[in-house]
Design an enzyme around this catalytic site. Structure first.
Site, PDB file in Angstrom:
ATOM      1  N   ASP A  32      93.583 -16.210  42.989  1.00 52.26           N
ATOM      2  CA  ASP A  32      94.129 -15.559  41.791  1.00 52.26           C
ATOM      3  C   ASP A  32      93.053 -14.731  41.076  1.00 52.26           C
ATOM      4  OD1 ASP A  32      96.087 -14.893  39.995  1.00 52.26           O
ATOM      5  OD2 ASP A  32      95.976 -16.766  38.852  1.00 52.26           O
ATOM      6  N   HIS A  49      93.464  -6.126  44.840  1.00 52.51           N
ATOM      7  CA  HIS A  49      93.966  -6.824  46.025  1.00 52.51           C
ATOM      8  C   HIS A  49      93.140  -6.440  47.257  1.00 52.51           C
ATOM      9  CE1 HIS A  49      97.167  -8.334  43.636  1.00 52.51           C
ATOM     10  NE2 HIS A  49      97.822  -7.210  43.526  1.00 52.51           N
ATOM     11  N   LEU A 143      88.523 -23.358  63.239  1.00 49.07           N
ATOM     12  CA  LEU A 143      89.188 -23.424  61.930  1.00 49.07           C
ATOM     13  C   LEU A 143      90.672 -23.075  62.048  1.00 49.07           C
ATOM     14  CD1 LEU A 143      88.838 -23.499  58.744  1.00 49.07           C
ATOM     15  CD2 LEU A 143      88.690 -21.006  58.901  1.00 49.07           C
TER      16      LEU A 143
HETATM   17  C1  IPE Z   1      99.988 -17.405  42.517  1.00 48.18           C
HETATM   18  O1  IPE Z   1      99.426 -16.497  41.643  1.00 48.18           O
HETATM   19  C2  IPE Z   1     100.381 -16.735  43.796  1.00 48.18           C
HETATM   20  C3  IPE Z   1      99.304 -16.275  44.669  1.00 48.18           C
HETATM   21  C4  IPE Z   1      98.035 -16.422  44.456  1.00 48.18           C
HETATM   22  C5  IPE Z   1      99.724 -15.624  45.882  1.00 48.18           C
HETATM   23  P1  IPE Z   1     100.284 -15.732  40.529  1.00 48.18           P
HETATM   24  O2  IPE Z   1      99.333 -14.858  39.814  1.00 48.18           O
HETATM   25  O3  IPE Z   1     101.458 -15.081  41.151  1.00 48.18           O
HETATM   26  O4  IPE Z   1     100.799 -16.929  39.616  1.00 48.18           O
HETATM   27  P2  IPE Z   1     101.258 -16.946  38.098  1.00 48.18           P
HETATM   28  O5  IPE Z   1     102.360 -15.946  37.978  1.00 48.18           O
HETATM   29  O6  IPE Z   1     100.078 -16.552  37.271  1.00 48.18           O
HETATM   30  O7  IPE Z   1     101.678 -18.351  37.853  1.00 48.18           O
HETATM   31  C1  IPE Z   2      96.292 -12.873  42.974  1.00 46.47           C
HETATM   32  O1  IPE Z   2      95.863 -12.000  42.004  1.00 46.47           O
HETATM   33  C2  IPE Z   2      96.915 -12.173  44.144  1.00 46.47           C
HETATM   34  C3  IPE Z   2      98.346 -12.374  44.277  1.00 46.47           C
HETATM   35  C4  IPE Z   2      99.122 -13.027  43.457  1.00 46.47           C
HETATM   36  C5  IPE Z   2      98.942 -11.763  45.430  1.00 46.47           C
HETATM   37  P1  IPE Z   2      96.820 -11.502  40.856  1.00 46.47           P
HETATM   38  O2  IPE Z   2      97.447 -10.219  41.306  1.00 46.47           O
HETATM   39  O3  IPE Z   2      97.775 -12.542  40.454  1.00 46.47           O
HETATM   40  O4  IPE Z   2      95.781 -11.214  39.711  1.00 46.47           O
HETATM   41  P2  IPE Z   2      95.938 -11.503  38.172  1.00 46.47           P
HETATM   42  O5  IPE Z   2      96.339 -12.922  38.027  1.00 46.47           O
HETATM   43  O6  IPE Z   2      96.996 -10.577  37.670  1.00 46.47           O
HETATM   44  O7  IPE Z   2      94.593 -11.216  37.615  1.00 46.47           O
HETATM   45 MG    MG Z   3      97.731 -14.004  39.062  1.00 41.62          MG
END
Ligand code: IPE
Ligand code: IPE
Ligand code: MG
Length: 259
Positions: A32, A49, A143
């Site tokens: 995240d 990303h 792995l």
């Molecule tokens: C969880 O992160 C999903 C992934 C890392 C793929 P999100 O950023 O989508 O989760 P919320 O919305 O903050 O709970």
């Molecule tokens: C995690 O990073 C990646 C996915 C959920 C695919 P985010 O896109 O959720 O990044 P934040 O949480 O908005 O910073």
């Molecule tokens: Mg996120």
């Protein structure tokens, strides 16, 4: 004859489920913070990303070096479909690009790939790439890299329950035979050990529908680092912290008997 309960003190104590200093067999990571990483630099979220893929490579390499058995990475949740279409498309394309660019390397490094999550609603060409990656790495015994893609814990449980219901209706399983093991056998993770350590980067402290069943007794770590900045040293820090945890699984902690 009933024995004196105090005599139990002389009975050897059962071994601790997970010894201190132990290495987790299965590390699962909620990657995240990509969006915030980009925002802080005035860049579009999609660049966050892309940068996150470099962290994936670092962590996969390091987990292999540390002899972790299973590494699960949460790459796209069922709820992530609610994001703007352009961002969803970018996340889809990233999986495409990752498999195309890294599959040969992963094969050379003896990595076994498995993808968990629903496959009905993702593009057929991506399903094809996933199947190719799984088939070509099936016999590797290094792995095990599990990518949770279009994954949701509740969805996985509902799909498992549906398959189980069909098996019961077909007379293959007696209703009274349904227990934790039968249900677990229908999960996407049927062949995997449960995660011992779940790491969520970016400081958020929630599980966001990740491995709900499997994480019943997982240890958690919530490093503040945003995913694109995450690397070997951060993983090592989480592993070192894990090694200090005492896992009890509901049992009484082991204490050294006083003479
Ligand atoms: C969880 O992160 C999903 C992934 C890392 C793929 P999100 O950023 O989508 O989760 P919320 O919305 O903050 O709970
Ligand atoms: C995690 O990073 C990646 C996915 C959920 C695919 P985010 O896109 O959720 O990044 P934040 O949480 O908005 O910073
Ligand atoms: Mg996120």
């Amino acid at each position: 004859m009933r024995s004196d309960p105090l005599a139990n003190a002389a009975v050897p104590v059962p071994e601790e489920p997970s010894a201190p200093g132990g290495l987790p067999r299965h590390v699962a990571i909620i990657m995240d913070g990509n969006g915030r990483w980009a925002n802080r630099r005035g860049l579009p979220r999609t660049l966050g990303h892309r940068k996150g893929i470099e962290a994936v490579r670092r962590v996969v390499r390091h987990a292999g070096e540390r002899r972790i058995e299973v590494l699960t990475l949460f790459a796209f949740s069922r709820e992530n479909w609610n994001r703007p279409k352009a961002e969803v498309n970018e996340l889809m394309s990233l999986l495409r690009r990752f498999i195309r660019s890294d599959l040969e390397d992963l094969i050379a490094n003896n990595v076994q790939i498995q993808v968990i999550g629903g496959r009905d609603d993702i593009d057929k060409d991506i399903v094809g790439l996933i199947e190719e990656a799984e088939a070509r790495t099936r016999l590797n015994d290094g792995l095990r890299l599990v990518l949770a893609f279009n994954y949701g814990g509740r969805d996985e449980l509902a799909r498992a329950a549906r398959k189980l219901a069909f098996a019961v209706a077909a007379g293959q399983i007696a209703p009274e035979a349904v227990n934790e093991d039968t249900l677990a056998a229908y999960l996407d993770t049927a062949a995997l050990p449960d995660p011992d350590l779940v790491i969520r980067t970016s400081g958020e402290q929630r599980i966001s529908n990740f491995l709900l069943w499997q994480s019943a007794y997982a240890e958690y770590a919530f490093p503040a680092t945003l995913w694109p900045d995450f690397g070997a040293a951060h993983l090592d820090e989480a592993l070192a912290d894990y090694a200090t945890r005492q896992r009890r699984f509901g049992a009484v902690p082991v204490t050294i008997a006083k003479p």
